[in-house]
Write an enzyme that holds these catalytic residues in place. Structure first.
Site, mmCIF file in Angstrom:
data_model
loop_
_atom_site.group_PDB
_atom_site.id
_atom_site.type_symbol
_atom_site.label_atom_id
_atom_site.label_comp_id
_atom_site.label_asym_id
_atom_site.label_seq_id
_atom_site.Cartn_x
_atom_site.Cartn_y
_atom_site.Cartn_z
ATOM 1 N N ARG A 173 0.781 -1.258 0.065
ATOM 2 C CA ARG A 173 -0.059 0.058 0.099
ATOM 3 C C ARG A 173 0.745 1.065 -0.071
ATOM 4 O O ARG A 173 2.002 1.295 0.505
ATOM 5 C CB ARG A 173 -0.860 -0.015 1.048
ATOM 6 C CG ARG A 173 -1.931 -1.288 1.233
ATOM 7 C CD ARG A 173 -2.511 -1.072 2.711
ATOM 8 N NE ARG A 173 -3.411 -2.254 2.845
ATOM 9 C CZ ARG A 173 -3.267 -3.299 3.619
ATOM 10 N NH1 ARG A 173 -1.849 -3.464 3.973
ATOM 11 N NH2 ARG A 173 -4.154 -4.244 3.577
ATOM 12 N N LYS A 191 -2.291 -2.452 8.002
ATOM 13 C CA LYS A 191 -3.565 -1.786 9.016
ATOM 14 C C LYS A 191 -3.149 -2.437 10.209
ATOM 15 O O LYS A 191 -3.159 -3.637 10.229
ATOM 16 C CB LYS A 191 -4.852 -2.333 8.269
ATOM 17 C CG LYS A 191 -5.018 -1.714 6.952
ATOM 18 C CD LYS A 191 -6.479 -2.071 6.226
ATOM 19 C CE LYS A 191 -6.667 -1.267 4.734
ATOM 20 N NZ LYS A 191 -7.879 -1.606 4.272
ATOM 21 N N HIS A 250 -2.817 2.208 -5.656
ATOM 22 C CA HIS A 250 -3.670 0.813 -5.298
ATOM 23 C C HIS A 250 -3.653 -0.016 -6.753
ATOM 24 O O HIS A 250 -3.762 -1.263 -6.762
ATOM 25 C CB HIS A 250 -4.788 1.217 -4.988
ATOM 26 C CG HIS A 250 -5.238 0.323 -3.689
ATOM 27 N ND1 HIS A 250 -4.257 0.409 -2.598
ATOM 28 C CD2 HIS A 250 -6.219 -0.618 -3.503
ATOM 29 C CE1 HIS A 250 -4.828 -0.578 -1.756
ATOM 30 N NE2 HIS A 250 -6.063 -0.807 -2.177
ATOM 31 N N ARG A 310 -0.986 -2.307 -6.650
ATOM 32 C CA ARG A 310 -1.001 -3.506 -5.696
ATOM 33 C C ARG A 310 -2.036 -4.280 -6.383
ATOM 34 O O ARG A 310 -1.794 -5.606 -6.301
ATOM 35 C CB ARG A 310 -1.674 -2.695 -4.537
ATOM 36 C CG ARG A 310 -1.991 -3.697 -3.319
ATOM 37 C CD ARG A 310 -2.444 -2.952 -2.020
ATOM 38 N NE ARG A 310 -3.090 -3.786 -1.305
ATOM 39 C CZ ARG A 310 -2.825 -4.530 -0.174
ATOM 40 N NH1 ARG A 310 -1.294 -4.713 -0.270
ATOM 41 N NH2 ARG A 310 -3.439 -4.956 0.684
ATOM 42 N N HIS A 323 -3.933 -9.235 3.907
ATOM 43 C CA HIS A 323 -5.402 -9.419 4.243
ATOM 44 C C HIS A 323 -5.458 -10.210 5.306
ATOM 45 O O HIS A 323 -4.977 -11.369 5.253
ATOM 46 C CB HIS A 323 -6.018 -9.925 3.023
ATOM 47 C CG HIS A 323 -6.321 -9.194 1.760
ATOM 48 N ND1 HIS A 323 -6.386 -9.532 0.430
ATOM 49 C CD2 HIS A 323 -5.876 -7.681 1.602
ATOM 50 C CE1 HIS A 323 -6.559 -8.296 -0.331
ATOM 51 N NE2 HIS A 323 -6.335 -7.378 0.391
ATOM 52 N N TYR A 347 -9.795 -11.108 -6.312
ATOM 53 C CA TYR A 347 -8.684 -10.969 -7.398
ATOM 54 C C TYR A 347 -9.008 -12.039 -8.423
ATOM 55 O O TYR A 347 -8.365 -12.158 -9.344
ATOM 56 C CB TYR A 347 -7.315 -10.989 -6.925
ATOM 57 C CG TYR A 347 -6.879 -9.524 -6.009
ATOM 58 C CD1 TYR A 347 -6.808 -8.372 -6.909
ATOM 59 C CD2 TYR A 347 -6.999 -9.390 -4.986
ATOM 60 C CE1 TYR A 347 -6.530 -7.258 -6.366
ATOM 61 C CE2 TYR A 347 -6.977 -8.390 -3.989
ATOM 62 C CZ TYR A 347 -6.748 -7.039 -4.768
ATOM 63 O OH TYR A 347 -6.614 -6.100 -4.430
#
Length: 325
Positions: free
Chosen positions: A167, A197, A269, A272, A295, A304
């Protein structure tokens, strides 16, 4: 020559409509909603009240949950006067309907809110946009025009975003201690430590191209920029020697995209997304991609796999003897 504009016929002045008008007055006077918002709510609830009138409902307390769900189905199905509504438009109408019933229940006009359990339809989840491999290569080449410190930095930044699936917030937060560049003589790329995150740490392999771009930046570019600063540990620094900002990272990508002739909207992004899609196209397991992206759930990563379906179709069309007539 005038044209006749088709509008939803207003429902008769029933107790339900008087209650609706009271709700709109409440929104205008006590909640300060804009006239534009009020007009949208009026249009949506006019259609709802006409629907209820057709179902024989006249009083607010006569409305049941089934009436609300039937109205939602009616919106999605359409009729002679209206085209079927997309999920986003239908959801907007349901939000208005729920606001009306919530107000009536709060004011004690009805014993319960019949719309409480009715959920607006979820809009279709947009598939992430990935660039073709050749477009990524053009973008990366365009980022390193010249041999200035800024050009070396921008190339290294884009190589990390694409080569590691980082990111933009993770890339600009990198410190020198987060890099292990490996050895050039054996062709290894090393690894990079990213903090995602919730400050969740993950170790991501770094390809040779990203390693070489970072090495060039750290040896030939960063010292010239870092001298202007106060000894920041940041990998990517600006002309004043401070840590590169998110906005500057976006600008670097936009500039490179313009040079590469890429007309689509390119963002950090996008790289990414391209990282994940190209891995899956190359046969990577979805759970490996999940770990590389950081994730928490494989469900997030599985979006994806829908993007890569097009690749499967192309392979099938080329390889299967019965794919083409």
């Amino acid at each position: 020559m005038s044209r006749t504009v088709s509008t939803t016929p207003a429902a008769p002045r029933t107790p339900l409509r008087r209650a609706r008008d009271g709700w709109l007055d409440h929104l205008r006077v006590e909640r300060g909603r804009s006239e534009h918002t009020l007009q949208a709510y009026r249009r949506d609830t006019d259609r709802y009240l006409s629907f209820l009138h057709g179902a024989g409902v006249r009083e607010p307390e006569e409305v049941r949950e089934k009436h609300v769900t039937d109205f939602l189905a009616h919106l999605r199905r359409g009729d002679d006067e209206h085209r079927p509504l997309a999920a986003t438009s239908a959801a907007r109408a349901v939000v208005a309907v729920r606001g009306l019933h919530r107000f009536l229940a709060a004011e004690g006009e009805v014993p319960a809110d019949p719309s409480q359990e009715v959920q607006p339809p979820a809009p279709p989840r947009r598939l992430p946009k990935a660039l073709p491999v050749d477009a990524v290569e053009r973008l990366l080449q365009a980022a390193s025009v010249g041999d200035t410190p800024a050009a070396l930095r921008d190339r290294a930044l884009l190589e990390v975003l694409y080569g590691c699936g980082a990111r933009v917030s993770e890339a600009i937060a990198l410190d020198l201690d987060d890099l292990e560049l490996g050895r050039a003589e054996d062709g290894t790329g090393g690894v990079v430590r990213l903090f995602g995150k919730g400050s969740k740490e993950r170790i991501v392999p770094m390809g040779r191209y990203a390693r070489d771009a970072l090495d060039a930046w750290l040896v030939r570019g960063r010292p010239a920029m870092a001298r202007a600063g106060t000894g920041t540990p940041a990998v990517f620094v600006n002309a004043r020697g401070g840590r590169l900002s998110r906005q500057s990272a976006w600008t670097a990508i936009k500039t490179a995209a313009g040079r590469a002739g890429l007309k689509d909207d390119i963002s950090p992004h996008t790289l990414r997304h391209s990282f994940a899609t190209h891995l899956l196209d190359g046969g990577a397991d979805v759970r490996v991609v999940q770990e590389l992206l950081g994730h928490a759930s494989v469900t997030t990563t599985q979006i994806y796999t829908h993007v890569s379906t097009q690749h499967l179709r192309e392979v099938y069309a080329q390889a299967h003897p019965r794919a083409r007539g």
